[in-house]
Design a protein around this motif. Structure first.
Motif, PDB file in Angstrom:
ATOM      1  N   TYR A 293      -0.597 -52.913  13.274  1.00 23.97           N
ATOM      2  CA  TYR A 293      -0.238 -53.781  12.149  1.00 23.97           C
ATOM      3  C   TYR A 293       0.540 -55.002  12.638  1.00 23.97           C
ATOM      4  O   TYR A 293       0.399 -56.092  12.092  1.00 23.97           O
ATOM      5  CB  TYR A 293       0.578 -53.007  11.107  1.00 23.97           C
ATOM      6  CG  TYR A 293      -0.210 -51.897  10.460  1.00 23.97           C
ATOM      7  CD1 TYR A 293      -1.247 -52.172   9.576  1.00 23.97           C
ATOM      8  CD2 TYR A 293       0.071 -50.568  10.748  1.00 23.97           C
ATOM      9  CE1 TYR A 293      -1.985 -51.147   8.988  1.00 23.97           C
ATOM     10  CE2 TYR A 293      -0.657 -49.542  10.164  1.00 23.97           C
ATOM     11  CZ  TYR A 293      -1.683 -49.833   9.285  1.00 23.97           C
ATOM     12  OH  TYR A 293      -2.411 -48.829   8.713  1.00 23.97           O
TER      13      TYR A 293
ATOM     14  N   LYS B 208      -1.843 -57.541  13.945  1.00 20.83           N
ATOM     15  CA  LYS B 208      -2.434 -58.288  12.827  1.00 20.83           C
ATOM     16  C   LYS B 208      -1.456 -59.343  12.307  1.00 20.83           C
ATOM     17  O   LYS B 208      -1.861 -60.455  11.958  1.00 20.83           O
ATOM     18  CB  LYS B 208      -2.822 -57.331  11.700  1.00 20.83           C
ATOM     19  CG  LYS B 208      -3.989 -56.428  12.060  1.00 20.83           C
ATOM     20  CD  LYS B 208      -4.273 -55.424  10.948  1.00 20.83           C
ATOM     21  CE  LYS B 208      -5.384 -54.470  11.370  1.00 20.83           C
ATOM     22  NZ  LYS B 208      -5.653 -53.444  10.356  1.00 20.83           N
TER      23      LYS B 208
ATOM     24  N   LYS C 155      -1.416 -62.269  14.701  1.00 20.57           N
ATOM     25  CA  LYS C 155      -2.642 -63.058  14.512  1.00 20.57           C
ATOM     26  C   LYS C 155      -2.530 -63.891  13.236  1.00 20.57           C
ATOM     27  O   LYS C 155      -2.886 -65.077  13.241  1.00 20.57           O
ATOM     28  CB  LYS C 155      -3.859 -62.128  14.440  1.00 20.57           C
ATOM     29  CG  LYS C 155      -5.159 -62.854  14.225  1.00 20.57           C
ATOM     30  CD  LYS C 155      -6.342 -61.892  14.133  1.00 20.57           C
ATOM     31  CE  LYS C 155      -7.616 -62.660  13.805  1.00 20.57           C
ATOM     32  NZ  LYS C 155      -8.743 -61.781  13.539  1.00 20.57           N
TER      33      LYS C 155
ATOM     34  N   THR D 260      -4.826 -53.900   5.209  1.00 21.62           N
ATOM     35  CA  THR D 260      -5.889 -54.608   5.916  1.00 21.62           C
ATOM     36  C   THR D 260      -5.314 -55.893   6.513  1.00 21.62           C
ATOM     37  O   THR D 260      -4.195 -56.303   6.176  1.00 21.62           O
ATOM     38  CB  THR D 260      -7.029 -54.983   4.959  1.00 21.62           C
ATOM     39  OG1 THR D 260      -6.531 -55.954   4.015  1.00 21.62           O
ATOM     40  CG2 THR D 260      -7.592 -53.751   4.244  1.00 21.62           C
ATOM     41  N   TYR D 261      -6.124 -56.538   7.345  1.00 29.27           N
ATOM     42  CA  TYR D 261      -5.698 -57.816   7.895  1.00 29.27           C
ATOM     43  C   TYR D 261      -5.431 -58.817   6.773  1.00 29.27           C
ATOM     44  O   TYR D 261      -4.432 -59.540   6.795  1.00 29.27           O
ATOM     45  CB  TYR D 261      -6.735 -58.380   8.877  1.00 29.27           C
ATOM     46  CG  TYR D 261      -6.353 -59.753   9.336  1.00 29.27           C
ATOM     47  CD1 TYR D 261      -5.306 -59.929  10.232  1.00 29.27           C
ATOM     48  CD2 TYR D 261      -6.979 -60.892   8.827  1.00 29.27           C
ATOM     49  CE1 TYR D 261      -4.898 -61.195  10.626  1.00 29.27           C
ATOM     50  CE2 TYR D 261      -6.581 -62.158   9.214  1.00 29.27           C
ATOM     51  CZ  TYR D 261      -5.540 -62.307  10.115  1.00 29.27           C
ATOM     52  OH  TYR D 261      -5.135 -63.556  10.496  1.00 29.27           O
TER      53      TYR D 261
ATOM     54  N   LYS E  92      -2.007 -60.810   6.148  1.00 31.06           N
ATOM     55  CA  LYS E  92      -1.963 -62.276   6.182  1.00 31.06           C
ATOM     56  C   LYS E  92      -1.379 -62.832   4.889  1.00 31.06           C
ATOM     57  O   LYS E  92      -0.580 -63.768   4.920  1.00 31.06           O
ATOM     58  CB  LYS E  92      -3.359 -62.847   6.433  1.00 31.06           C
ATOM     59  CG  LYS E  92      -3.350 -64.357   6.620  1.00 31.06           C
ATOM     60  CD  LYS E  92      -4.700 -64.907   7.011  1.00 31.06           C
ATOM     61  CE  LYS E  92      -4.639 -66.417   7.178  1.00 31.06           C
ATOM     62  NZ  LYS E  92      -5.949 -66.987   7.524  1.00 31.06           N
TER      63      LYS E  92
END
Length: 92
Positions: free
Chosen positions: A14, A17, A20, A75-76, A80
């Motif tokens: 996590y 992610k 990123k 989830t990504y 985000k």
């Protein structure tokens, strides 16, 4: 603008992610590059990390307020969106 404090673990999926997402959001919104983000690897800084009230990584604080703490199943896109909220909060 307020400072951001990010707690992470090197081997945390996590957290990867979140890193990123930070990179992508910085490219998508250049104004975020002016923000100061202190990234703390909690296993390398346990005494510092123990001063804060969180259980999972990544966790983001803006000033003294915990804005985002990851949880299982994110989830990504979820991560985000939460990181974007952290950056927006810090910009105010």
């Amino acid at each position: 603008m307020k400072d951001i404090l990010m707690f992470y673990l090197e081997d945390c999926g996590y957290c990867a992610k979140a890193h990123k997402a930070l990179d992508e959001l910085m490219q998508e919104h250049p104004e975020y590059q002016a923000l100061h983000i202190k990234k703390v690897e909690e296993s390398q800084n346990p005494e510092f990390a123990d001063q804060f009230d969180y259980y999972a990584t990544p966790t983001f604080y803006v000033g003294d307020d915990k804005i985002f703490e990851a949880h299982i199943g994110m989830t990504y896109d979820d991560i985000k969106a939460e990181v974007a909220k952290v950056l927006e909060t810090a910009m105010k």
